[in-house]
Design an enzyme around this catalytic site. Structure first.
Site, PDB file in Angstrom:
ATOM      1  N   HIS A   1       1.081  -0.859   0.333  1.00  0.00           N
ATOM      2  CA  HIS A   1      -0.477   0.583   0.072  1.00  0.00           C
ATOM      3  C   HIS A   1       1.264   1.561   0.052  1.00  0.00           C
ATOM      4  O   HIS A   1       1.824   1.965   1.065  1.00  0.00           O
ATOM      5  CB  HIS A   1      -0.883  -0.187   1.141  1.00  0.00           C
ATOM      6  CG  HIS A   1      -1.360   1.047   1.377  1.00  0.00           C
ATOM      7  ND1 HIS A   1      -2.694   1.573   2.265  1.00  0.00           N
ATOM      8  CD2 HIS A   1      -3.405   1.975   0.020  1.00  0.00           C
ATOM      9  CE1 HIS A   1      -3.108   2.577   2.218  1.00  0.00           C
ATOM     10  NE2 HIS A   1      -3.295   3.055   0.852  1.00  0.00           N
TER      11      HIS A   1
ATOM     12  N   HIS B   1      -1.222  10.114  -2.833  1.00  0.00           N
ATOM     13  CA  HIS B   1      -2.435  10.022  -2.373  1.00  0.00           C
ATOM     14  C   HIS B   1      -3.467  11.413  -2.468  1.00  0.00           C
ATOM     15  O   HIS B   1      -4.652  11.356  -3.088  1.00  0.00           O
ATOM     16  CB  HIS B   1      -2.250   9.473  -1.413  1.00  0.00           C
ATOM     17  CG  HIS B   1      -3.612   8.872  -1.096  1.00  0.00           C
ATOM     18  ND1 HIS B   1      -4.464  10.108  -0.405  1.00  0.00           N
ATOM     19  CD2 HIS B   1      -4.327   7.778  -0.980  1.00  0.00           C
ATOM     20  CE1 HIS B   1      -5.708   9.343  -0.235  1.00  0.00           C
ATOM     21  NE2 HIS B   1      -5.848   7.802  -0.609  1.00  0.00           N
TER      22      HIS B   1
END
Length: 264
Positions: free
Chosen positions: A22, A70
């Site tokens: 991740h 992100h």
């Protein structure tokens, strides 16, 4: 019912369960040294730990570069209130220099040729540019987005760049909602329609009080040749439980631990 299509080449790199790193891998030591997620150092650390699959996100800078990032702004990462689309590539490189280094989508694909990337397109403006970059690498990229419209635009752009192979793709939130509704009312036709053209479902185990990943969902997905990946799973007991339930992959901040635990 006809046989499900052959899996996309993105899935050929390993057996299940898959471990998706991740936003790369940031260990406690790296974090204390100022390294941040989605940096070049984080991607390199995941690769060094043996991760074959890496989940990341992308935005578009003011001067049109697709970067792995992100958030839509710099506040959490660099204590800077500006949005990514308000900053030029050079400025972003300077900000990230002491945080593990900026990495563009093109650099990631070139620098880590044996990594399969799972790219979440976070901004509408990035969809077409990201798809164009990904096109030549379509066999080792899965494109996704919470927005199905954005996801489809990125896929169309990738296919325009490389008509011979589309990237793999996972369902956006509207498609997932349609699937859950179809499962609830036990509509096989609705399930088939929702999963048409989808290679993976990437989901939280629960959304609020609602259980999303269930045996019924897993059975339906697998019947249609669709994998189920659960995010974000960091506890060893949860990793074991979900794999025992039948999920095909986990997205985790602790890729090195997960690889050792699941021995993949």
């Amino acid at each position: 019912m006809s046989e499900p299509p052959a899996p996309h080449p993105w899935f050929d790199a390993s057996e299940t369960p898959r471990v998706l790193a991740h936003r790369g891998l940031v260990t406690d030591d790296a974090l204390s040294a100022g390294i941040v997620e989605n940096s070049f150092a984080a991607v390199a650390a995941a690769h060094a730990a043996g991760a074959i699959y890496l989940e990341s996100d992308c935005h578009l800078t003011r001067d049109g570069e697709v970067v792995l990032f992100h958030d839509d702004d710099l506040l959490r990462i660099a204590d800077d209130k500006r949005r990514i689309d308000e900053v030029d590539l050079r400025e972003l490189e300077q900000l990230m220099a002491e945080r593990g280094g900026l990495v563009t989508l093109a650099q990631a694909l070139d620098s880590f040729p044996d990594v399969r990337f799972n790219i979440d397109v976070k901004a509408d403006a990035a969809a077409e540019a990201a798809g164009t970059i990904v096109g030549p690498f379509a066999d080792r990229v899965l494109l996704t987005s919470f927005s199905d419209q954005r996801r489809r635009r990125a896929l169309e752009s990738a296919l325009h760049a490389n008509p011979a192979q589309r990237p793999a793709t996972s369902a956006g939130s509207a498609t997932v909602a349609r699937l859950i509704l179809a499962l609830t009312i036990r509509s096989r036709r609705g399930v088939a329609a929702a999963l048409d053209g989808i290679d993976a479902l990437q989901l939280p185990e629960r959304q609020g009080g609602l259980r999303v990943v269930s045996p019924r969902l897993l059975e339906a997905a697998h019947r249609h040749g669709v994998e189920v990946h659960v995010w974000t799973v960091n506890e060893p007991d949860d990793m074991r439980r979900l794999v025992a339930l039948g999920v095909d992959g986990i997205v985790t901040d602790r890729a090195a631990d997960a690889l050792a635990l699941l021995k993949v």
